[in-house]
Design a protein around this motif. Structure first.
Motif, PDB file in Angstrom:
ATOM      1  N   ASP A 181       0.850  -1.197   0.000  1.00 57.19           N
ATOM      2  CA  ASP A 181       0.000   0.000   0.000  1.00 57.19           C
ATOM      3  C   ASP A 181       0.886   1.248   0.000  1.00 57.19           C
ATOM      4  OD1 ASP A 181      -1.905   1.975   0.303  1.00 57.19           O
ATOM      5  OD2 ASP A 181      -2.712   1.207   2.204  1.00 57.19           O
TER       6      ASP A 181
ATOM      7  N   ASP B 216       0.330   4.228  -0.369  1.00 61.53           N
ATOM      8  CA  ASP B 216      -0.240   5.398   0.312  1.00 61.53           C
ATOM      9  C   ASP B 216       0.209   5.499   1.770  1.00 61.53           C
ATOM     10  OD1 ASP B 216      -1.572   6.156  -1.982  1.00 61.53           O
ATOM     11  OD2 ASP B 216      -3.458   5.182  -1.406  1.00 61.53           O
ATOM     12  N   GLN B 217       0.778   4.458   2.315  1.00 60.08           N
ATOM     13  CA  GLN B 217       1.203   4.446   3.718  1.00 60.08           C
ATOM     14  C   GLN B 217       2.666   4.851   3.882  1.00 60.08           C
ATOM     15  OE1 GLN B 217      -1.266   4.347   5.715  1.00 60.08           O
ATOM     16  NE2 GLN B 217      -2.500   3.870   3.912  1.00 60.08           N
TER      17      GLN B 217
END
Length: 155
Positions: free
Chosen positions: A41, A43-44
Motif C-alpha cells: 500500500d 499510500d502508507q
C-alpha cells in the motif's frame, strides 16, 4: 596526548558510536517492515517513514553529546584538559547516552516494527501506533539529560 584527553575522547566516541549503532539497527529493522507495508500500500509511505525515523533520534543525541564534550575538552575550542581524573569524568558523563542510546534505539526500532504492523492492518490507527515507540524515546531523553547535566558540570 594526555591520558585525560584519551579518556574524554573515548567517552565522546562511545556516545556517538553506541547510540549511532543502536539507531542504525533500529532504523534498519523498522525500514524492513516499512518496505513490506509500502510495497502492498504505497499510500502508507509517509506514516511508515515517520515510524522508521523514530529510532534515529538516539544517534542524534549521541552526536550532540559528542559535540558538547569536544567543545568542553578543547578539541572544538575551550581549554584542553590534561589530567586523567577529568578525562574519566567526561567518559563517565558520556556513558548514559551511549548505553541507553544503544539499547533504547534497538527497542524503539522493534516497537516501530510492531507499530508499522498496526498501520498495515488499519492506517487510521497511526496516532495510537506512534505512542508505542514514543514511550521508548522517553528513556533516551532522560539519558541525554543526565549526560548533558554531567558534562556541563565538570570542572
Amino acid at each position: 596526548m594526555s591520558m585525560g584527553m584519551f579518556w574524554a575522547l573515548l567517552g565522546a566516541a562511545l556516545a556517538t558510536g553506541l547510540a549511532g549503532a543502536g539507531s542504525a539497527w533500529g532504523v534498519g529493522k523498522a525500514g524492513q517492515a516499512a518496505a513490506g507495508v509500502v510495497a502492498e500500500d504505497p499510500d502508507q509511505f509517509a506514516k511508515c517513514l515517520i515510524l522508521q525515523l523514530l529510532p534515529g533520534t538516539q544517534g542524534i543525541y549521541g552526536l550532540l553529546i559528542t559535540f558538547v564534550t569536544l567543545s568542553r575538552i578543547g578539541i572544538l575550542g575551550g581549554t584542553a584538559i590534561a589530567d586523567t581524573e577529568t578525562g574519566l569524568l567526561y567518559l563517565a558523563a558520556c556513558l548514559p547516552i551511549a548505553i541507553v542510546g544503544l539499547i533504547s534505539a534497538y527497542h524503539q526500532g522493534m516497537t516501530s516494527v510492531a507499530s508499522i504492523g498496526i498501520i498495515a492492518k488499519d492506517p487510521d490507527q497511526f496516532g495510537r501506533a506512534m505512542l508505542f515507540p514514543a514511550m521508548v524515546e522517553t528513556y533516551a531523553i532522560l539519558a541525554l539529560l543526565v549526560s548533558i547535566l554531567a558534562i556541563t558540570n565538570i570542572g
